[in-house]
Write a protein that holds these residues in place. Structure first.
Motif, PDB file in Angstrom:
ATOM      1  N   UNK A  53       0.845  -1.206   0.000  1.00 36.27           N
ATOM      2  CA  UNK A  53       0.000   0.000   0.000  1.00 36.27           C
ATOM      3  C   UNK A  53       0.879   1.254   0.000  1.00 36.27           C
ATOM      4  N   UNK A  54       2.000   1.190   0.714  1.00 37.86           N
ATOM      5  CA  UNK A  54       2.938   2.313   0.721  1.00 37.86           C
ATOM      6  C   UNK A  54       3.485   2.552  -0.680  1.00 37.86           C
ATOM      7  N   UNK A  55       3.785   1.471  -1.423  1.00 39.17           N
ATOM      8  CA  UNK A  55       4.221   1.579  -2.827  1.00 39.17           C
ATOM      9  C   UNK A  55       3.200   2.371  -3.644  1.00 39.17           C
ATOM     10  N   UNK A  56       1.934   1.957  -3.526  1.00 38.21           N
ATOM     11  CA  UNK A  56       0.849   2.580  -4.304  1.00 38.21           C
ATOM     12  C   UNK A  56       0.685   4.054  -3.946  1.00 38.21           C
ATOM     13  N   UNK A  57       0.653   4.315  -2.642  1.00 37.42           N
ATOM     14  CA  UNK A  57       0.420   5.680  -2.175  1.00 37.42           C
ATOM     15  C   UNK A  57       1.566   6.613  -2.541  1.00 37.42           C
ATOM     16  N   UNK A  58       2.796   6.124  -2.400  1.00 37.08           N
ATOM     17  CA  UNK A  58       3.953   6.960  -2.701  1.00 37.08           C
ATOM     18  C   UNK A  58       3.898   7.435  -4.148  1.00 37.08           C
ATOM     19  N   UNK A  59       3.653   6.514  -5.073  1.00 40.04           N
ATOM     20  CA  UNK A  59       3.588   6.883  -6.487  1.00 40.04           C
ATOM     21  C   UNK A  59       2.409   7.819  -6.753  1.00 40.04           C
ATOM     22  N   UNK A  60       1.246   7.473  -6.225  1.00 43.38           N
ATOM     23  CA  UNK A  60       0.049   8.286  -6.447  1.00 43.38           C
ATOM     24  C   UNK A  60       0.250   9.717  -5.961  1.00 43.38           C
ATOM     25  N   UNK A  61       0.755   9.856  -4.746  1.00 48.76           N
ATOM     26  CA  UNK A  61       0.931  11.180  -4.149  1.00 48.76           C
ATOM     27  C   UNK A  61       2.054  11.967  -4.817  1.00 48.76           C
ATOM     28  N   UNK A  62       3.098  11.265  -5.263  1.00 50.56           N
ATOM     29  CA  UNK A  62       4.182  11.950  -5.969  1.00 50.56           C
ATOM     30  C   UNK A  62       3.690  12.485  -7.318  1.00 50.56           C
ATOM     31  N   UNK A  63       2.923  11.676  -8.038  1.00 52.73           N
ATOM     32  CA  UNK A  63       2.401  12.126  -9.334  1.00 52.73           C
ATOM     33  C   UNK A  63       1.433  13.292  -9.150  1.00 52.73           C
ATOM     34  N   UNK A  64       0.617  13.237  -8.103  1.00 54.29           N
ATOM     35  CA  UNK A  64      -0.293  14.349  -7.803  1.00 54.29           C
ATOM     36  C   UNK A  64       0.508  15.608  -7.477  1.00 54.29           C
ATOM     37  N   UNK A  65       1.581  15.436  -6.704  1.00 56.89           N
ATOM     38  CA  UNK A  65       2.435  16.572  -6.345  1.00 56.89           C
ATOM     39  C   UNK A  65       3.099  17.193  -7.560  1.00 56.89           C
ATOM     40  N   UNK A  66       3.566  16.347  -8.480  1.00 58.66           N
ATOM     41  CA  UNK A  66       4.200  16.846  -9.713  1.00 58.66           C
ATOM     42  C   UNK A  66       3.198  17.650 -10.541  1.00 58.66           C
ATOM     43  N   UNK A  67       1.955  17.164 -10.606  1.00 57.77           N
ATOM     44  CA  UNK A  67       0.907  17.871 -11.348  1.00 57.77           C
ATOM     45  C   UNK A  67       0.612  19.234 -10.722  1.00 57.77           C
ATOM     46  N   UNK A  68       0.772  19.302  -9.405  1.00 56.75           N
ATOM     47  CA  UNK A  68       0.514  20.556  -8.687  1.00 56.75           C
ATOM     48  C   UNK A  68       1.717  21.492  -8.698  1.00 56.75           C
ATOM     49  N   UNK A  69       2.815  21.047  -9.314  1.00 63.98           N
ATOM     50  CA  UNK A  69       4.001  21.893  -9.396  1.00 63.98           C
ATOM     51  C   UNK A  69       4.861  21.882  -8.146  1.00 63.98           C
ATOM     52  N   UNK A  70       4.682  20.857  -7.300  1.00 65.78           N
ATOM     53  CA  UNK A  70       5.500  20.746  -6.089  1.00 65.78           C
ATOM     54  C   UNK A  70       6.834  20.099  -6.465  1.00 65.78           C
ATOM     55  N   UNK A  71       7.921  20.651  -5.970  1.00 60.17           N
ATOM     56  CA  UNK A  71       9.240  20.091  -6.233  1.00 60.17           C
ATOM     57  C   UNK A  71      10.035  20.923  -7.229  1.00 60.17           C
ATOM     58  N   UNK A  72      11.355  20.815  -7.163  1.00 58.35           N
ATOM     59  CA  UNK A  72      12.232  21.581  -8.056  1.00 58.35           C
ATOM     60  C   UNK A  72      13.432  20.744  -8.503  1.00 58.35           C
ATOM     61  N   UNK A  73      13.947  21.082  -9.681  1.00 58.59           N
ATOM     62  CA  UNK A  73      15.209  20.515 -10.135  1.00 58.59           C
ATOM     63  C   UNK A  73      16.331  21.282  -9.450  1.00 58.59           C
ATOM     64  N   UNK A  74      17.539  20.717  -9.435  1.00 60.25           N
ATOM     65  CA  UNK A  74      18.684  21.444  -8.886  1.00 60.25           C
ATOM     66  C   UNK A  74      19.016  22.625  -9.792  1.00 60.25           C
TER      67      UNK A  74
END
Length: 216
Positions: free
Chosen positions: A69-90
Motif C-alpha cells: 500500500x505504501x508503494x501505491x500511495x507513494x507513487x500516487x501522491x508523488x504524481x499528484x504533487x508533480x501535477x501541482x508543481x511541487x518540487x524543483x530541479x537542482x
C-alpha cells in the motif's frame, strides 16, 4: 551521459517530504500503520535504493500489505504533487542538459525509481525531450543499478559513457560496467564515503559542462 534522477537532477526532498507525511496519514487512517511517522531522515537516507529495500529500513516491522500500500500511495501522491508543481530541479540542470544536448551528447536516465515517477519528473519539468531514453528499475524490473545500466549500455550499443549520480549505487553501476563515474556531492543524502571511486566530484550541477569541455 547517464544520469541518476533523485539527488542528481531532481531535488527529491522538495516533493518527497510533504508526500511522505501525507502517505503516513493515509496509512494510519487505513489501519496499516500505528504510532508516529518514522523520521524523514530514514527515507531521505534510503534514496537510490529499490522500494522493497527502502521499506525494510523505514517500516521494517510492517506487514507486506502495508508495504504494498505504501508503494501505491507513494507513487500516487508523488504524481499528484508533480501535477501541482511541487518540487524543483537542482539549479542549472535545465540549462546544462540543454547545452550538452546541443553539443550532441546523448543523454539517458537510469533510476532505481518507479517508471511513472521517473517519466513524470522528466515531463513535469520539461526535460524529457532532451533524453534519448529513460530507464527505471520499475519498468525493467532490474535487481540493481548495475543491471539497469548494463541493460541500457547493451541496448544502445554504448561503449563509453559517464555515469552521473549521487549514491554509492551509481558509483558501483559505473565502475562495474567499466564507465567513468561523476559523483554529485551537492545533495547531501549519503555517507561521507558515498562517492568513493568517482573520477570527479561536482559541487554544483553546472560544473558538469566545464568537465565535458575539458574532456573534449
Amino acid at each position: 551521459m547517464i544520469f541518476d534522477m533523485d539527488g542528481t537532477l531532481f531535488q527529491t526532498e522538495s516533493l518527497l517530504v510533504p508526500v511522505y507525511h501525507k502517505m503516513f496519514d493515509i496509512l494510519r487512517e487505513e489501519g496499516h500503520h500505528e504510532g508516529a511517522t518514522p523520521p524523514e531522515e530514514l527515507i531521505l537516507g534510503s534514496l537510490g535504493m529499490l522500494l522493497p529495500d527502502i521499506w525494510k529500513r523505514v517500516i521494517p516491522n510492517s506487514t507486506e500489505a502495508a508495504k504494498l500500500r505504501a508503494d501505491e500511495l507513494l507513487l500516487q501522491l508523488e504524481l499528484e504533487g508533480l501535477e501541482q508543481g511541487i518540487g524543483v530541479l537542482y539549479p542549472g540542470v535545465v540549462d546544462t542538459l540543454k547545452a550538452l544536448h546541443d553539443y550532441g551528447v546523448k543523454l539517458y536516465v537510469a533510476s532505481n525509481g518507479l517508471e511513472h515517477y521517473v517519466k513524470g519528473v522528466a515531463k513535469a519539468y520539461g526535460i524529457a525531450h532532451l533524453f534519448d531514453d529513460l530507464y527505471s528499475a520499475g519498468e525493467y524490473a532490474t535487481a540493481s543499478k548495475v543491471d539497469l545500466v548494463k541493460l541500457l549500455l547493451d541496448k544502445h550499443n554504448i561503449r563509453s559513457a559517464w555515469m552521473v549520480g549521487d549514491r554509492s549505487s551509481d558509483v558501483e553501476a559505473g565502475v562495474e560496467n567499466g564507465q567513468t563515474v561523476i559523483g554529485c556531492a551537492y545533495a547531501g543524502f549519503g555517507r561521507e564515503d558515498e562517492l568513493k571511486g568517482s573520477s570527479a566530484l561536482l559541487n554544483d550541477f553546472t560544473e558538469l559542462l566545464t568537465l565535458y569541455k575539458q574532456a573534449e
